[in-house]
Design a protein around this motif. Structure first.
Motif, short mmCIF file in Angstrom:
data_model
loop_
_atom_site.label_atom_id
_atom_site.label_comp_id
_atom_site.label_asym_id
_atom_site.label_seq_id
_atom_site.Cartn_x
_atom_site.Cartn_y
_atom_site.Cartn_z
N GLY A 97 37.40 33.09 29.99
CA GLY A 97 36.57 31.52 30.00
C GLY A 97 35.47 31.39 30.18
O GLY A 97 34.98 30.29 30.96
N GLY A 98 34.68 32.55 30.42
CA GLY A 98 33.13 32.46 30.80
C GLY A 98 33.11 32.68 32.48
O GLY A 98 32.09 32.64 32.93
N LYS A 99 34.15 32.73 33.02
CA LYS A 99 34.32 33.01 34.49
C LYS A 99 34.61 34.67 34.83
O LYS A 99 35.48 35.18 34.31
CB LYS A 99 35.42 32.01 35.23
N VAL A 100 33.79 35.07 35.86
CA VAL A 100 33.84 36.59 36.12
C VAL A 100 34.96 36.42 37.27
O VAL A 100 34.64 36.02 38.35
CB VAL A 100 32.62 36.79 36.67
N LEU A 101 36.21 37.01 36.90
CA LEU A 101 37.20 37.02 37.55
C LEU A 101 37.25 38.39 38.65
O LEU A 101 38.03 38.43 39.70
CB LEU A 101 38.45 36.52 36.99
N HIS A 102 36.92 39.23 38.16
CA HIS A 102 36.82 40.70 38.82
C HIS A 102 35.39 41.34 38.39
O HIS A 102 34.82 41.44 37.01
CB HIS A 102 37.81 41.52 38.44
N LYS A 103 34.53 41.85 39.03
CA LYS A 103 33.20 42.07 38.80
C LYS A 103 33.23 43.45 38.41
O LYS A 103 34.33 44.27 38.60
CB LYS A 103 32.25 42.31 40.32
N ILE A 104 32.27 44.01 37.77
CA ILE A 104 32.10 45.30 37.22
C ILE A 104 32.53 46.47 38.16
O ILE A 104 31.81 46.40 39.21
CB ILE A 104 30.82 45.43 36.37
N ASN A 105 32.99 47.56 37.68
CA ASN A 105 33.40 48.67 38.52
C ASN A 105 32.47 49.80 38.01
O ASN A 105 32.55 50.40 37.16
CB ASN A 105 34.86 49.10 38.50
N ARG A 106 31.48 50.21 39.00
CA ARG A 106 30.70 51.51 38.66
C ARG A 106 30.97 52.68 39.66
O ARG A 106 30.47 53.67 39.50
CB ARG A 106 29.27 51.16 38.77
N ARG A 107 32.03 52.45 40.33
CA ARG A 107 32.38 53.65 41.33
C ARG A 107 33.04 54.96 40.55
O ARG A 107 33.40 54.83 39.45
CB ARG A 107 33.50 53.21 42.29
N ASN A 108 32.58 56.08 41.27
CA ASN A 108 33.18 57.16 40.83
C ASN A 108 34.48 57.47 41.39
O ASN A 108 35.10 56.83 42.28
CB ASN A 108 32.37 58.28 41.22
N GLY A 109 35.27 58.22 40.63
CA GLY A 109 37.00 58.34 41.06
C GLY A 109 37.62 59.37 39.87
O GLY A 109 37.07 59.77 38.92
#
Length: 245
Positions: A97-109
């Protein structure tokens, strides 16, 4: 009574055809079978759901269906839509709904999610897309809905460089690809397939320039049009097509 039931079934079929333009059909490539459902974003309402009104994960198509009905919405199609943790919440970018509820994940793993590049499936107005995560950040797109998963299967017309034709891991898999700016293809394998077989289906079979792996093993489909309502395991984010009742 039999005639009445047949008439009701026919009316329900007509109602589905009038309310949704999905086309779910079987497709075969290199001896493997798939179910492919396509949608036009100019005609259908495509959303992504994770938590109900009480902040708890829906967890299943049945719970999502009931929750939407309480809001006056009809669920026409759904598919598990991106990777999630033990709490059934997304591990990467999640926009609802246009709301960021979890930010983007750029981590390695370790694991499929971190097989870089991973990517984002998004819906913005009447357009949708699949894009590498870093490219998505740079694009400045403000989506209405988005989910991050990985790895990318097809990147700008080529299979992900780390997906080998000699790979032996076999799972039921599902993913999403863009046939054009408005036409989305959601695909689930009918049996166990390798990553390369799955990616090649999007690239060569569907002519998608970009496609994203959504998950394996828990891959599930809700498509009453073809009599599917899977429940293999609790689900996190779910991509859905809905309409007002």
């Amino acid at each position: 009574m039999t005639l009445i039931r047949l008439a009701v079934a026919a009316l329900l079929t007509l109602a589905f055809a009038a309310s949704a333009s999905a086309e779910c059909k079987g497709m075969s490539r290199d001896g493997q079978n798939y179910t492919v459902c396509t949608f036009d974003t100019r005609k259908e309402k495509i959303s992504i759901f994770n938590l109900d009104g009480n902040g708890q994960p829906y967890g299943s198509f049945l719970s999502l269906e009931r929750g939407l009905e309480a809001q006056g919405q009809k669920l026409w199609f759904a598919m598990n839509g991106g990777m999630f943790g033990n709490d059934l919440k997304p591990v990467g970018l999640y926009v609802e709904g246009g709301k960021v509820l979890h930010k983007i994940n750029r981590r390695n793993g370790a694991g499929n999610f971190h097989m870089k590049p991973n990517g984002v499936f998004y819906v913005a107005g009447q357009k949708a897309g699949v894009m590498e995560s870093d490219a998505f950040i740079k694009s400045g797109i403000k989506p209405d809905y988005a989910t991050q998963s990985g790895p990318m299967l097809v990147i700008n017309g080529a299979i992900h460089p780390k997906i080998s034709a000699s790979g032996t891991s076999m799972k039921i898999r599902n993913g999403v690809g863009m046939i054009d700016d408005h036409t989305i293809a959601f695909v689930i394998s009918d049996g166990f397939v390798t990553f390369h077989e799955f990616a090649a289906l999007f690239l060569d079979g569907l002519k998608c320039k970009n496609a994203l792996f959504l998950d394996g093993s828990v891959s599930s489909l809700y498509a009453p049009e073809i009599g599917r309502s899977d429940f293999l395991a609790p689900l996190g984010p779910m991509v859905a097509v809905t309409a007002a009742q």
